[in-house]
Write a protein that holds these residues in place. Sequence first.
Motif, PDB file in Angstrom:
ATOM      1  N   PHE A  11       0.835  -1.205   0.000  1.00  0.00           N
ATOM      2  CA  PHE A  11       0.000   0.000   0.000  1.00  0.00           C
ATOM      3  C   PHE A  11       0.867   1.251   0.000  1.00  0.00           C
ATOM      4  CE2 PHE A  11      -2.330   3.428   2.047  1.00  0.00           C
ATOM      5  CZ  PHE A  11      -3.537   3.404   1.357  1.00  0.00           C
ATOM      6  N   ARG A  12       1.882   1.276   0.863  1.00  0.00           N
ATOM      7  CA  ARG A  12       2.773   2.438   0.954  1.00  0.00           C
ATOM      8  C   ARG A  12       3.486   2.695  -0.368  1.00  0.00           C
ATOM      9  NH1 ARG A  12       4.195  -0.202   5.916  1.00  0.00           N
ATOM     10  NH2 ARG A  12       6.191  -0.732   4.971  1.00  0.00           N
ATOM     11  N   GLU A  13       4.035   1.636  -0.955  1.00  0.00           N
ATOM     12  CA  GLU A  13       4.741   1.780  -2.226  1.00  0.00           C
ATOM     13  C   GLU A  13       3.800   2.252  -3.330  1.00  0.00           C
ATOM     14  OE1 GLU A  13       6.500  -2.063  -2.781  1.00  0.00           O
ATOM     15  OE2 GLU A  13       7.815  -1.807  -1.053  1.00  0.00           O
ATOM     16  N   GLY A  14       2.579   1.739  -3.327  1.00  0.00           N
ATOM     17  CA  GLY A  14       1.603   2.149  -4.326  1.00  0.00           C
ATOM     18  C   GLY A  14       1.229   3.614  -4.183  1.00  0.00           C
ATOM     19  N   ALA A  15       1.083   4.070  -2.969  1.00  0.00           N
ATOM     20  CA  ALA A  15       0.737   5.476  -2.731  1.00  0.00           C
ATOM     21  C   ALA A  15       1.844   6.389  -3.222  1.00  0.00           C
ATOM     22  CB  ALA A  15       0.473   5.701  -1.236  1.00  0.00           C
ATOM     23  N   VAL A  16       3.077   6.044  -2.928  1.00  0.00           N
ATOM     24  CA  VAL A  16       4.222   6.846  -3.381  1.00  0.00           C
ATOM     25  C   VAL A  16       4.297   6.815  -4.904  1.00  0.00           C
ATOM     26  CG1 VAL A  16       6.742   6.989  -3.395  1.00  0.00           C
ATOM     27  CG2 VAL A  16       5.518   6.558  -1.255  1.00  0.00           C
ATOM     28  N   ALA A  26       1.095  15.376  -3.127  1.00  0.00           N
ATOM     29  CA  ALA A  26       0.974  14.354  -2.084  1.00  0.00           C
ATOM     30  C   ALA A  26      -0.279  14.568  -1.248  1.00  0.00           C
ATOM     31  CB  ALA A  26       2.220  14.361  -1.198  1.00  0.00           C
ATOM     32  N   ALA A  27      -0.641  15.820  -1.010  1.00  0.00           N
ATOM     33  CA  ALA A  27      -1.829  16.107  -0.203  1.00  0.00           C
ATOM     34  C   ALA A  27      -3.093  15.557  -0.869  1.00  0.00           C
ATOM     35  CB  ALA A  27      -1.969  17.606   0.014  1.00  0.00           C
ATOM     36  N   GLU A  28      -3.179  15.705  -2.177  1.00  0.00           N
ATOM     37  CA  GLU A  28      -4.356  15.212  -2.905  1.00  0.00           C
ATOM     38  C   GLU A  28      -4.420  13.690  -2.890  1.00  0.00           C
ATOM     39  OE1 GLU A  28      -6.197  15.278  -7.427  1.00  0.00           O
ATOM     40  OE2 GLU A  28      -4.702  16.779  -6.874  1.00  0.00           O
ATOM     41  N   VAL A  29      -3.293  13.046  -3.128  1.00  0.00           N
ATOM     42  CA  VAL A  29      -3.245  11.587  -3.110  1.00  0.00           C
ATOM     43  C   VAL A  29      -3.583  11.074  -1.718  1.00  0.00           C
ATOM     44  CG1 VAL A  29      -1.746   9.571  -3.404  1.00  0.00           C
ATOM     45  CG2 VAL A  29      -1.609  11.470  -5.025  1.00  0.00           C
ATOM     46  N   ALA A  30      -3.039  11.718  -0.700  1.00  0.00           N
ATOM     47  CA  ALA A  30      -3.326  11.309   0.678  1.00  0.00           C
ATOM     48  C   ALA A  30      -4.821  11.389   0.962  1.00  0.00           C
ATOM     49  CB  ALA A  30      -2.545  12.181   1.660  1.00  0.00           C
ATOM     50  N   ARG A  31      -5.452  12.488   0.568  1.00  0.00           N
ATOM     51  CA  ARG A  31      -6.901  12.623   0.774  1.00  0.00           C
ATOM     52  C   ARG A  31      -7.664  11.522   0.049  1.00  0.00           C
ATOM     53  NH1 ARG A  31      -5.896  18.080   0.172  1.00  0.00           N
ATOM     54  NH2 ARG A  31      -6.437  17.995  -2.036  1.00  0.00           N
ATOM     55  N   ASP A  32      -7.276  11.266  -1.204  1.00  0.00           N
ATOM     56  CA  ASP A  32      -7.954  10.236  -1.996  1.00  0.00           C
ATOM     57  C   ASP A  32      -7.856   8.862  -1.344  1.00  0.00           C
ATOM     58  OD1 ASP A  32      -8.543  12.212  -3.849  1.00  0.00           O
ATOM     59  OD2 ASP A  32      -7.033  11.552  -5.312  1.00  0.00           O
ATOM     60  N   LEU A  33      -6.727   8.600  -0.691  1.00  0.00           N
ATOM     61  CA  LEU A  33      -6.494   7.288  -0.080  1.00  0.00           C
ATOM     62  C   LEU A  33      -6.937   7.219   1.379  1.00  0.00           C
ATOM     63  CD1 LEU A  33      -2.959   6.514  -1.556  1.00  0.00           C
ATOM     64  CD2 LEU A  33      -5.174   5.603  -2.312  1.00  0.00           C
ATOM     65  N   GLY A  34      -7.320   8.360   1.949  1.00  0.00           N
ATOM     66  CA  GLY A  34      -7.740   8.372   3.349  1.00  0.00           C
ATOM     67  C   GLY A  34      -6.575   8.277   4.318  1.00  0.00           C
ATOM     68  N   LEU A  40       1.917  10.040   4.457  1.00  0.00           N
ATOM     69  CA  LEU A  40       2.344   9.745   3.089  1.00  0.00           C
ATOM     70  C   LEU A  40       3.734  10.316   2.814  1.00  0.00           C
ATOM     71  CD1 LEU A  40       1.952   8.703   0.230  1.00  0.00           C
ATOM     72  CD2 LEU A  40       0.561  10.715  -0.252  1.00  0.00           C
ATOM     73  N   GLN A  41       4.008  11.490   3.315  1.00  0.00           N
ATOM     74  CA  GLN A  41       5.302  12.125   3.065  1.00  0.00           C
ATOM     75  C   GLN A  41       6.460  11.355   3.696  1.00  0.00           C
ATOM     76  OE1 GLN A  41       4.709  16.150   4.331  1.00  0.00           O
ATOM     77  NE2 GLN A  41       3.663  16.719   2.446  1.00  0.00           N
ATOM     78  N   THR A  42       6.196  10.612   4.741  1.00  0.00           N
ATOM     79  CA  THR A  42       7.280   9.840   5.360  1.00  0.00           C
ATOM     80  C   THR A  42       7.583   8.565   4.582  1.00  0.00           C
ATOM     81  OG1 THR A  42       5.853   8.549   6.836  1.00  0.00           O
ATOM     82  CG2 THR A  42       6.689  10.675   7.662  1.00  0.00           C
ATOM     83  N   TRP A  43       6.694   8.172   3.688  1.00  0.00           N
ATOM     84  CA  TRP A  43       6.860   6.913   2.970  1.00  0.00           C
ATOM     85  C   TRP A  43       7.761   6.990   1.765  1.00  0.00           C
ATOM     86  CZ3 TRP A  43       0.954   5.527   2.715  1.00  0.00           C
ATOM     87  CH2 TRP A  43       0.522   5.146   3.984  1.00  0.00           C
ATOM     88  N   GLY A  44       7.939   8.179   1.188  1.00  0.00           N
ATOM     89  CA  GLY A  44       8.656   8.219  -0.075  1.00  0.00           C
ATOM     90  C   GLY A  44       9.773   9.218  -0.114  1.00  0.00           C
ATOM     91  N   PRO A  45      10.752   8.906  -0.919  1.00  0.00           N
ATOM     92  CA  PRO A  45      11.865   9.825  -1.108  1.00  0.00           C
ATOM     93  C   PRO A  45      11.504  10.914  -2.106  1.00  0.00           C
ATOM     94  CG  PRO A  45      12.174   7.920  -2.472  1.00  0.00           C
ATOM     95  CD  PRO A  45      10.906   7.696  -1.671  1.00  0.00           C
ATOM     96  N   GLY A  46      12.213  11.975  -2.051  1.00  0.00           N
ATOM     97  CA  GLY A  46      12.110  12.987  -3.086  1.00  0.00           C
ATOM     98  C   GLY A  46      11.122  14.087  -2.808  1.00  0.00           C
TER      99      GLY A  46
END
Length: 57
Positions: A11-16, A26-34, A40-46
Motif C-alpha cells: 500500500f505504501r509503495e503504491g501510494a508513493v 501528495a496532499a491530494e493523493v493522501a486525501r484520496d487514499l484516506g 504519506l510524506q514519510t513513505w517516499g523519497p524525493g
Amino acid sequence: MGKRRSYDAEFREGAVRIVLETGKPAAEVARDLGVHEGTLQTWGPGPRVCGGRDGGR
C-alpha cells in the motif's frame, strides 16, 4: 483520539508511486487514499512526495 492504523508495504509503495507517476500533489493523493498527508510524506523519497524542492526538509 483515533485508532492508529498500519499500512502494508504494498500500500505504501503504491501510494508513493501514484504521487511520482501522476504528478498529483501528495496532499491530494493522501486525501484520496484516506491517509494523513504527513504519513504519506514519510513513505517516499524525493520532493514530489515530501512536499517541496528540497524534500520538505
